[in-house]
Design a protein around this motif. Structure first.
Motif, PDB file in Angstrom:
ATOM      1  N   ASP A  89     -30.156 -11.170  34.691  1.00 39.56           N
ATOM      2  CA  ASP A  89     -31.489 -10.564  34.723  1.00 39.56           C
ATOM      3  C   ASP A  89     -31.960 -10.474  36.168  1.00 39.56           C
ATOM      4  N   PRO A  90     -32.137  -9.278  36.706  1.00 35.84           N
ATOM      5  CA  PRO A  90     -32.568  -9.172  38.106  1.00 35.84           C
ATOM      6  C   PRO A  90     -33.950  -9.756  38.370  1.00 35.84           C
ATOM      7  N   ASP A  91     -34.732  -9.960  37.294  1.00 36.64           N
ATOM      8  CA  ASP A  91     -36.066 -10.543  37.448  1.00 36.64           C
ATOM      9  C   ASP A  91     -36.088 -12.049  37.210  1.00 36.64           C
ATOM     10  N   VAL A 121     -25.148 -11.046  37.924  1.00 42.97           N
ATOM     11  CA  VAL A 121     -23.877 -10.957  37.204  1.00 42.97           C
ATOM     12  C   VAL A 121     -24.077 -11.491  35.793  1.00 42.97           C
ATOM     13  N   ASP A 122     -23.345 -10.963  34.846  1.00 43.91           N
ATOM     14  CA  ASP A 122     -23.435 -11.414  33.456  1.00 43.91           C
ATOM     15  C   ASP A 122     -22.839 -12.814  33.349  1.00 43.91           C
ATOM     16  N   ILE A 123     -23.691 -13.821  33.197  1.00 39.42           N
ATOM     17  CA  ILE A 123     -23.194 -15.201  33.187  1.00 39.42           C
ATOM     18  C   ILE A 123     -22.496 -15.559  31.888  1.00 39.42           C
ATOM     19  N   ALA A 124     -22.539 -14.675  30.885  1.00 41.51           N
ATOM     20  CA  ALA A 124     -21.775 -14.892  29.659  1.00 41.51           C
ATOM     21  C   ALA A 124     -20.314 -14.481  29.824  1.00 41.51           C
ATOM     22  N   ASP A 125     -19.976 -13.881  30.960  1.00 42.31           N
ATOM     23  CA  ASP A 125     -18.623 -13.393  31.235  1.00 42.31           C
ATOM     24  C   ASP A 125     -17.970 -14.289  32.288  1.00 42.31           C
ATOM     25  N   VAL A 151     -18.380 -15.157  42.457  1.00 44.39           N
ATOM     26  CA  VAL A 151     -18.454 -16.298  43.371  1.00 44.39           C
ATOM     27  C   VAL A 151     -17.336 -16.221  44.410  1.00 44.39           C
ATOM     28  N   SER A 152     -16.138 -15.864  43.971  1.00 47.38           N
ATOM     29  CA  SER A 152     -15.004 -15.765  44.899  1.00 47.38           C
ATOM     30  C   SER A 152     -15.245 -14.687  45.950  1.00 47.38           C
ATOM     31  N   ASP A 153     -15.864 -13.564  45.528  1.00 40.63           N
ATOM     32  CA  ASP A 153     -16.118 -12.465  46.459  1.00 40.63           C
ATOM     33  C   ASP A 153     -17.321 -12.706  47.363  1.00 40.63           C
ATOM     34  N   GLY A 166     -24.355 -19.800  29.948  1.00 40.11           N
ATOM     35  CA  GLY A 166     -23.553 -19.895  31.165  1.00 40.11           C
ATOM     36  C   GLY A 166     -22.524 -21.003  31.177  1.00 40.11           C
ATOM     37  N   MET A 167     -22.413 -21.770  30.091  1.00 40.30           N
ATOM     38  CA  MET A 167     -21.572 -22.962  30.131  1.00 40.30           C
ATOM     39  C   MET A 167     -20.083 -22.641  30.262  1.00 40.30           C
ATOM     40  N   ARG A 168     -19.619 -21.609  29.579  1.00 38.49           N
ATOM     41  CA  ARG A 168     -18.188 -21.288  29.692  1.00 38.49           C
ATOM     42  C   ARG A 168     -17.843 -20.818  31.100  1.00 38.49           C
ATOM     43  N   ALA A 169     -18.756 -20.118  31.731  1.00 39.76           N
ATOM     44  CA  ALA A 169     -18.519 -19.697  33.111  1.00 39.76           C
ATOM     45  C   ALA A 169     -18.459 -20.896  34.043  1.00 39.76           C
ATOM     46  N   VAL A 170     -19.273 -21.919  33.773  1.00 43.22           N
ATOM     47  CA  VAL A 170     -19.206 -23.148  34.570  1.00 43.22           C
ATOM     48  C   VAL A 170     -17.820 -23.765  34.455  1.00 43.22           C
ATOM     49  N   GLY A 171     -17.294 -23.844  33.233  1.00 43.92           N
ATOM     50  CA  GLY A 171     -15.956 -24.392  33.044  1.00 43.92           C
ATOM     51  C   GLY A 171     -14.898 -23.601  33.776  1.00 43.92           C
TER      52      GLY A 171
END
Length: 406
Positions: free
Chosen positions: A37-39, A52-56, A64-66, A82-87
């Protein structure tokens, strides 16, 4: 390494992440915040931000790498999405903390159920996962008792339907479609309704030890069939009851391999049957529970501890609870917010803080999930009855005017 050079990745920058971002910065960390969400308010608070879509998980790792940021750690303070992206970040960038395998078990209710069943922990009498409307309806019929139908990968009571025994085909299909529509993976779980009252256990695990910070009992909104909460409060149960509830919550996290970070476990308890598990998460709870209620009641700065632990820094001595408290929510109702009053007067009451979640002009809906809330009251005191008295006093001062015509 100078700790000012440590970059913490906050996966999620919404309302319930912003206090965590500030705490990480106050601890001397740089923060890269991500949100779709940009807001999202945390994007403006952080040192750097990315939309960025944190569900992806793949998109998050690439972003993050870029970015050119040398990440030292990552966490999602109080958002399930966002938990799966954290993993994925932890695994692919070699960051501290539980990785994708553990966090999958904490974001998939059917995987949790299987792990707990294998460990002999108390589950519902009946549960079954399904990936289509037909399979879900079949599972509902096989239960032959009241059930909950919910997404395997959602939170905040979204997409949940409580069905009575022998519900008609239209109700069953509606429940299946409702749950499937809220699942990112297209999967749902059907489980028998557990007896008793619902409790939440907030924890923090460090050095392989899970510490119980607070236990609360939930009160539910009447017309939501016990699926949406409007109050969490320090229970008036005896120490033996609270001990067995807390012990089951800790074992639930242990048996999915979660031994580092904040935890949120939901447990049902009935005197006749004892405690049984609803679900667990490897994050804090939203709506000020994580950022305000838990620190006030435990005396432990869980926000700072979460950020420091995520980047490999030591955390302070963990407190395990003091006093009593209550956080009460104003469930929404359909219409448009015309005005609200009384919050200044409520905040003048000793032991009380209160505030709105909405603005004048906002459209509101019937309360069907935990997200449908107008505002809150948080009261702290020496005993549960005194906390309730303070919350009741504050509630009498606050009014919301909702124009039902929209």
């Amino acid at each position: 390494m100078n700790r000012n050079q440590l970059w913490f990745i906050s996966v999620g920058a919404g309302r319930w992440q912003t206090a965590g971002i500030r705490a990480a910065q106050d601890a001397g960390l740089k923060v890269l915040a991500l949100d779709g969400d940009p807001d999202a308010p945390g994007l403006n608070v952080s040192d750097r931000s990315l939309i960025v879509d944190i569900a992806d998980p793949d998109a998050v790792v690439k972003a993050v790498s870029d970015s050119g940021v040398s990440a030292s750690g990552a966490a999602s303070f109080a958002t399930e999405v966002g938990m799966r992206a954290v993993g994925a970040l932890r695994d692919q960038l070699g960051l501290p903390g539980p990785g994708a395998g553990v966090l999958e078990r904490l974001t998939d209710k059917s995987v949790q159920r299987q792990a707990w069943q294998d460990a002999g922990l108390a589950n519902p009498n009946f549960w079954r996962a399904a990936d289509s409307v037909d399979a879900c309806v079949e599972a509902i019929g096989a239960a032959d008792e009241p059930v909950l139908v919910k997404p395997v990968d959602s939170a905040g009571s979204r997409g949940i339907t409580h069905l009575p025994t022998n519900a008609g085909p239209e109700l069953c299909e509606h429940a299946a479609r409702n749950a499937l529509s809220r699942s990112r993976t297209g999967r749902v779980i059907v489980e028998s309704v557990l007896p008793g009252r619902e409790y939440t256990v907030e924890t923090f695990a460090n050095d392989g030890v899970t510490h119980v910070l607070t236990v609360t009992v939930k009160r539910k909104v009447a017309h939501t069939a016990d699926t949406v909460a409007d109050e969490l409060a320090t229970p008036d149960d005896g120490p033996e009851t609270l001990s067995v509830i807390a012990d089951l919550a800790c074992r639930a996290l242990e048996y999915v391999g979660y031994d580092e970070g904040p935890g949120h476990v939901e447990v049902m308890f009935a005197p006749e049957t004892g405690p049984a598990l609803i679900e667990a998460a490897g994050r804090g709870a939203g709506f000020l529970v994580f950022e305000r209620y838990v620190p006030l009641l435990s005396g432990f700065d869980i926000l700072t501890a979460t950020a420091r632990q995520a980047v490999g820094l030591p955390v302070d001595v963990i407190q395990t609870g003091r006093g009593a408290g209550l956080i009460r929510f104003f469930p929404s109702r359909p219409g448009r917010v015309r005005s609200f009053t009384g919050f200044d007067e409520a905040n003048a009451c000793p032991g009380v803080e209160a505030g709105p979640f909405v603005k004048v002009g906002d459209r509101t809906s019937e309360a069907t999930s935990d997200g449908d809330r107008l505002g809150y009251i948080l009261a702290t005191a020496d005993t549960p009855p005194e906390a309730r008295r303070l919350a009741d006093q504050a509630e009498r001062l606050i009014t919301f005017e909702i124009d039902s015509r929209g």
